[in-house]
Design a protein around this motif. Structure first.
Motif, PDB file in Angstrom:
ATOM      1  N   UNK A   1      -6.773   9.154  31.507  1.00  0.00           N
ATOM      2  CA  UNK A   1      -5.454   9.779  31.345  1.00  0.00           C
ATOM      3  C   UNK A   1      -4.493   8.845  30.619  1.00  0.00           C
ATOM      4  N   UNK A   2      -4.542   7.560  30.960  1.00  0.00           N
ATOM      5  CA  UNK A   2      -3.675   6.585  30.288  1.00  0.00           C
ATOM      6  C   UNK A   2      -4.105   6.379  28.838  1.00  0.00           C
ATOM      7  N   UNK A   3      -5.405   6.307  28.627  1.00  0.00           N
ATOM      8  CA  UNK A   3      -5.929   6.032  27.288  1.00  0.00           C
ATOM      9  C   UNK A   3      -5.644   7.172  26.315  1.00  0.00           C
ATOM     10  N   UNK A   4      -5.729   8.409  26.805  1.00  0.00           N
ATOM     11  CA  UNK A   4      -5.530   9.551  25.914  1.00  0.00           C
ATOM     12  C   UNK A   4      -4.065   9.654  25.463  1.00  0.00           C
ATOM     13  N   UNK A   5      -3.160   8.982  26.169  1.00  0.00           N
ATOM     14  CA  UNK A   5      -1.738   8.988  25.798  1.00  0.00           C
ATOM     15  C   UNK A   5      -1.404   7.939  24.735  1.00  0.00           C
ATOM     16  N   UNK A   6      -2.309   6.986  24.534  1.00  0.00           N
ATOM     17  CA  UNK A   6      -2.064   5.942  23.541  1.00  0.00           C
ATOM     18  C   UNK A   6      -2.201   6.512  22.134  1.00  0.00           C
ATOM     19  N   UNK A   7      -1.544   5.878  21.162  1.00  0.00           N
ATOM     20  CA  UNK A   7      -1.762   6.298  19.773  1.00  0.00           C
ATOM     21  C   UNK A   7      -3.251   6.166  19.431  1.00  0.00           C
ATOM     22  N   UNK A   8      -3.820   7.238  18.918  1.00  0.00           N
ATOM     23  CA  UNK A   8      -5.255   7.282  18.670  1.00  0.00           C
ATOM     24  C   UNK A   8      -5.621   6.497  17.420  1.00  0.00           C
ATOM     25  N   UNK A   9      -6.565   5.600  17.572  1.00  0.00           N
ATOM     26  CA  UNK A   9      -7.139   4.872  16.453  1.00  0.00           C
ATOM     27  C   UNK A   9      -8.585   4.538  16.815  1.00  0.00           C
ATOM     28  N   UNK A  10      -9.255   3.801  15.958  1.00  0.00           N
ATOM     29  CA  UNK A  10     -10.664   3.505  16.198  1.00  0.00           C
ATOM     30  C   UNK A  10     -10.875   2.657  17.456  1.00  0.00           C
ATOM     31  N   UNK A  11      -9.945   1.760  17.762  1.00  0.00           N
ATOM     32  CA  UNK A  11     -10.066   0.918  18.960  1.00  0.00           C
ATOM     33  C   UNK A  11      -9.965   1.763  20.229  1.00  0.00           C
ATOM     34  N   UNK A  12      -9.032   2.706  20.267  1.00  0.00           N
ATOM     35  CA  UNK A  12      -8.890   3.595  21.425  1.00  0.00           C
ATOM     36  C   UNK A  12     -10.135   4.470  21.551  1.00  0.00           C
ATOM     37  N   UNK A  13     -10.609   4.995  20.428  1.00  0.00           N
ATOM     38  CA  UNK A  13     -11.824   5.807  20.447  1.00  0.00           C
ATOM     39  C   UNK A  13     -12.999   5.003  20.996  1.00  0.00           C
ATOM     40  N   UNK A  14     -13.127   3.756  20.569  1.00  0.00           N
ATOM     41  CA  UNK A  14     -14.215   2.897  21.052  1.00  0.00           C
ATOM     42  C   UNK A  14     -14.122   2.700  22.559  1.00  0.00           C
TER      43      UNK A  14
ATOM     44  N   UNK B   1     -10.351  13.353  11.684  1.00  0.00           N
ATOM     45  CA  UNK B   1     -10.913  14.507  12.384  1.00  0.00           C
ATOM     46  C   UNK B   1     -10.996  14.227  13.888  1.00  0.00           C
ATOM     47  N   UNK B   2     -11.450  13.026  14.246  1.00  0.00           N
ATOM     48  CA  UNK B   2     -11.526  12.663  15.667  1.00  0.00           C
ATOM     49  C   UNK B   2     -10.144  12.663  16.297  1.00  0.00           C
ATOM     50  N   UNK B   3      -9.177  12.131  15.588  1.00  0.00           N
ATOM     51  CA  UNK B   3      -7.799  12.111  16.097  1.00  0.00           C
ATOM     52  C   UNK B   3      -7.304  13.531  16.356  1.00  0.00           C
ATOM     53  N   UNK B   4      -7.584  14.423  15.446  1.00  0.00           N
ATOM     54  CA  UNK B   4      -7.180  15.825  15.590  1.00  0.00           C
ATOM     55  C   UNK B   4      -7.834  16.459  16.816  1.00  0.00           C
ATOM     56  N   UNK B   5      -9.119  16.236  16.972  1.00  0.00           N
ATOM     57  CA  UNK B   5      -9.842  16.827  18.107  1.00  0.00           C
ATOM     58  C   UNK B   5      -9.380  16.219  19.435  1.00  0.00           C
ATOM     59  N   UNK B   6      -9.171  14.918  19.457  1.00  0.00           N
ATOM     60  CA  UNK B   6      -8.753  14.261  20.696  1.00  0.00           C
ATOM     61  C   UNK B   6      -7.329  14.629  21.084  1.00  0.00           C
TER      62      UNK B   6
END
Length: 182
Positions: A18-31, A61-66
């Motif tokens: 829940x905390x992670x999904x609120x962060x600005x999405x980038x490759x590090x968050x996705x990882x 695309x991942x950012x959009x889906x997430x």
């Protein structure tokens, strides 16, 4: 002790995601997301897995889906359909696990252990022979798991949600199914 430890781990995971999904999405968050999923534990090299998913889909695309995952106005089955139809490298186990962490009262986990446990329990109303289900089948699964959670609440598990039901199915698999599998 094991139940207590596993319950605490599940609660920690819910907060983590829940905390992670609120962060600005980038490759590090996705990882971070991919590496923490139980469904990715079968991969020895998680960096390779993350790189492959990013390469196959693109970070935009991942950012959009997430971004859909944090929206409570979108049903779990629509979130599921959005991923399964278009994100390469993320199958039903990963997708449903992630949705479950974010919406444990509305969404369950569809994976091999759950399917085998439900088969052992002789639950016939679900497509237990399918790896990849549809959004409408995921909705049906969630309705069934919600029924199980409500029965658990009636027996004293006041905080029963679909993540706890997943734990119950894992216990059925661990205690009854895995030892008889060939």
């Amino acid at each position: 002790d094991r139940y207590q430890n596993d319950s605490e781990d599940r609660e920690t995971r819910k907060v983590f995601f829940r905390d992670l999904i609120k962060k600005p999405f980038d490759e590090a968050v996705f990882a971070e997301i991919i590496k923490k999923l139980w469904a990715s534990q079968i991969f020895g090299n998680k960096e390779y897995l993350v790189d492959k998913i990013v390469k196959d889909n693109g970070i935009d695309k991942l950012k959009s889906k997430f971004s859909l995952l944090g929206k409570s106005s979108i049903t779990p089955e629509k979130k599921y359909d959005s991923f399964i139809g278009s994100v390469k490298g993320m199958g039903p186990s990963m997708v449903t696990e992630l949705i479950c962490y974010l919406e444990p009262d509305r969404a369950g986990i569809w994976n091999d252990k759950a399917r085998k446990a439900l088969t052992w329990l002789e639950v016939n109303r679900l497509p237990l022979n399918k790896y990849r289900i549809t959004g409408s089948e995921y909705k049906e699964l969630n309705q069934f798991l919600e029924l199980v959670a409500s029965k658990m609440k009636q027996t004293g598990y006041n905080k029963a949600d679909l993540l706890l039901v997943d734990y119950l199915l894992w216990e059925v698999w661990d205690s009854c199914v895995k030892n008889v599998e060939v």
